[in-house]
Design a protein around this motif. Sequence first.
Motif, short mmCIF file in Angstrom:
data_model
loop_
_atom_site.label_atom_id
_atom_site.label_comp_id
_atom_site.label_asym_id
_atom_site.label_seq_id
_atom_site.Cartn_x
_atom_site.Cartn_y
_atom_site.Cartn_z
N MET A 1 5.99 -32.63 7.73
CA MET A 1 5.72 -31.30 6.92
C MET A 1 5.02 -31.77 5.51
O MET A 1 5.47 -32.84 4.82
CB MET A 1 7.32 -30.92 6.65
CG MET A 1 7.16 -29.70 5.62
SD MET A 1 8.79 -28.99 5.18
CE MET A 1 9.46 -30.00 3.87
N ILE A 2 4.10 -30.92 5.19
CA ILE A 2 3.32 -31.38 3.96
C ILE A 2 4.12 -30.76 2.76
O ILE A 2 4.44 -29.67 2.78
CB ILE A 2 1.81 -30.82 4.12
CG1 ILE A 2 1.04 -31.50 5.07
CG2 ILE A 2 1.36 -30.99 2.65
CD1 ILE A 2 -0.20 -31.03 5.34
N ARG A 3 4.07 -31.71 1.94
CA ARG A 3 4.85 -31.34 0.57
C ARG A 3 4.29 -31.98 -0.60
O ARG A 3 3.72 -33.12 -0.32
CB ARG A 3 6.43 -31.40 0.55
CG ARG A 3 6.93 -32.75 1.07
CD ARG A 3 8.60 -32.76 1.20
NE ARG A 3 9.15 -34.35 1.33
CZ ARG A 3 9.65 -34.71 0.46
NH1 ARG A 3 9.78 -34.63 -0.69
NH2 ARG A 3 10.17 -35.96 1.09
N HIS A 5 4.53 -34.90 -3.23
CA HIS A 5 5.32 -36.16 -3.49
C HIS A 5 5.34 -36.88 -5.09
O HIS A 5 4.06 -36.85 -5.48
CB HIS A 5 5.14 -37.23 -2.60
CG HIS A 5 5.53 -37.03 -1.09
ND1 HIS A 5 6.50 -37.38 -0.50
CD2 HIS A 5 4.41 -36.45 -0.16
CE1 HIS A 5 6.48 -36.61 0.80
NE2 HIS A 5 5.31 -36.31 0.80
N THR A 53 0.06 -34.79 -2.59
CA THR A 53 0.57 -34.02 -1.54
C THR A 53 0.18 -34.29 -0.13
O THR A 53 -0.86 -35.03 0.14
CB THR A 53 -0.14 -32.42 -1.59
OG1 THR A 53 0.11 -32.01 -2.98
CG2 THR A 53 0.35 -31.40 -0.55
N GLY A 54 1.25 -34.57 0.76
CA GLY A 54 1.16 -34.81 2.13
C GLY A 54 2.27 -34.84 2.84
O GLY A 54 3.33 -34.70 2.39
N ASP A 55 2.36 -35.41 4.19
CA ASP A 55 3.64 -35.57 4.95
C ASP A 55 4.16 -36.85 4.54
O ASP A 55 3.65 -37.54 4.03
CB ASP A 55 3.36 -35.12 6.42
CG ASP A 55 2.35 -36.29 7.00
OD1 ASP A 55 2.18 -37.33 6.40
OD2 ASP A 55 1.51 -35.84 8.06
N ASP A 56 5.32 -37.01 5.23
CA ASP A 56 6.06 -38.40 5.14
C ASP A 56 5.28 -39.71 5.75
O ASP A 56 5.34 -40.57 5.17
CB ASP A 56 7.52 -38.22 5.76
CG ASP A 56 8.49 -37.25 4.87
OD1 ASP A 56 8.24 -37.11 3.75
OD2 ASP A 56 9.40 -36.68 5.47
N LYS A 57 4.52 -39.39 6.78
CA LYS A 57 3.83 -40.53 7.60
C LYS A 57 2.85 -40.86 6.37
O LYS A 57 2.53 -41.95 6.13
CB LYS A 57 3.24 -40.05 8.95
CG LYS A 57 2.49 -41.19 9.32
CD LYS A 57 1.81 -40.47 10.68
CE LYS A 57 1.04 -41.86 11.33
NZ LYS A 57 0.48 -41.39 12.72
N SER A 80 12.30 -38.23 -3.23
CA SER A 80 13.38 -38.26 -2.12
C SER A 80 14.66 -38.16 -2.97
O SER A 80 15.55 -38.41 -2.12
CB SER A 80 12.97 -39.25 -1.20
OG SER A 80 13.08 -40.69 -1.98
#
Length: 162
Positions: A1-3, A5, A53-57, A80
């Motif tokens: 999911m992109i969010r 960070h 912005t990006g996903d957890d990976k 987080s």
Amino acid sequence: MIRKHTISVLVNNQPGVLQRVSGLFGRRGFNIESITVGESEEQGLSRMVIVTTGDDKMLEQISKQLYKLIDVIKVIDLSSNPMVARELALIKVFAEPGARPEILGVVETFRAAVVDIGPSSLIVQVVGDSEKIDAMVELLKPYGIKELSRTGATAMIRGVVK
């Protein structure tokens, strides 16, 4: 999911560190939405707070790549955890004397401050989260924003002392 960070990076306070960190993001194709850098609580170390912005990976990849840089001491994903994030903005607004009471009402509502008054303009300082800054900018747009300068976010994890 992109969010979104918010990452805290503790680095040696050395020439070129900012360029190497930002270059790493650019080479990997990751965008930096904002970056703030300043002295930390430890002499000789600076803290960078980077919003991206990006996903957890992608975040895991960034963290691993940052640790490969010799001047990087510690990388923490602040977003987080419960955190406090603030930004500062200076907004120069066209403000003829007749419009000033309305503008001052907006300033008061946002707990902002007028830091300079000119013959036809005001400079307003506002501190808060990015959404508060965005909202204030939107409310001042009808008066005519002559100039806008934002710091980008700086942040800390809430309440944890180690």
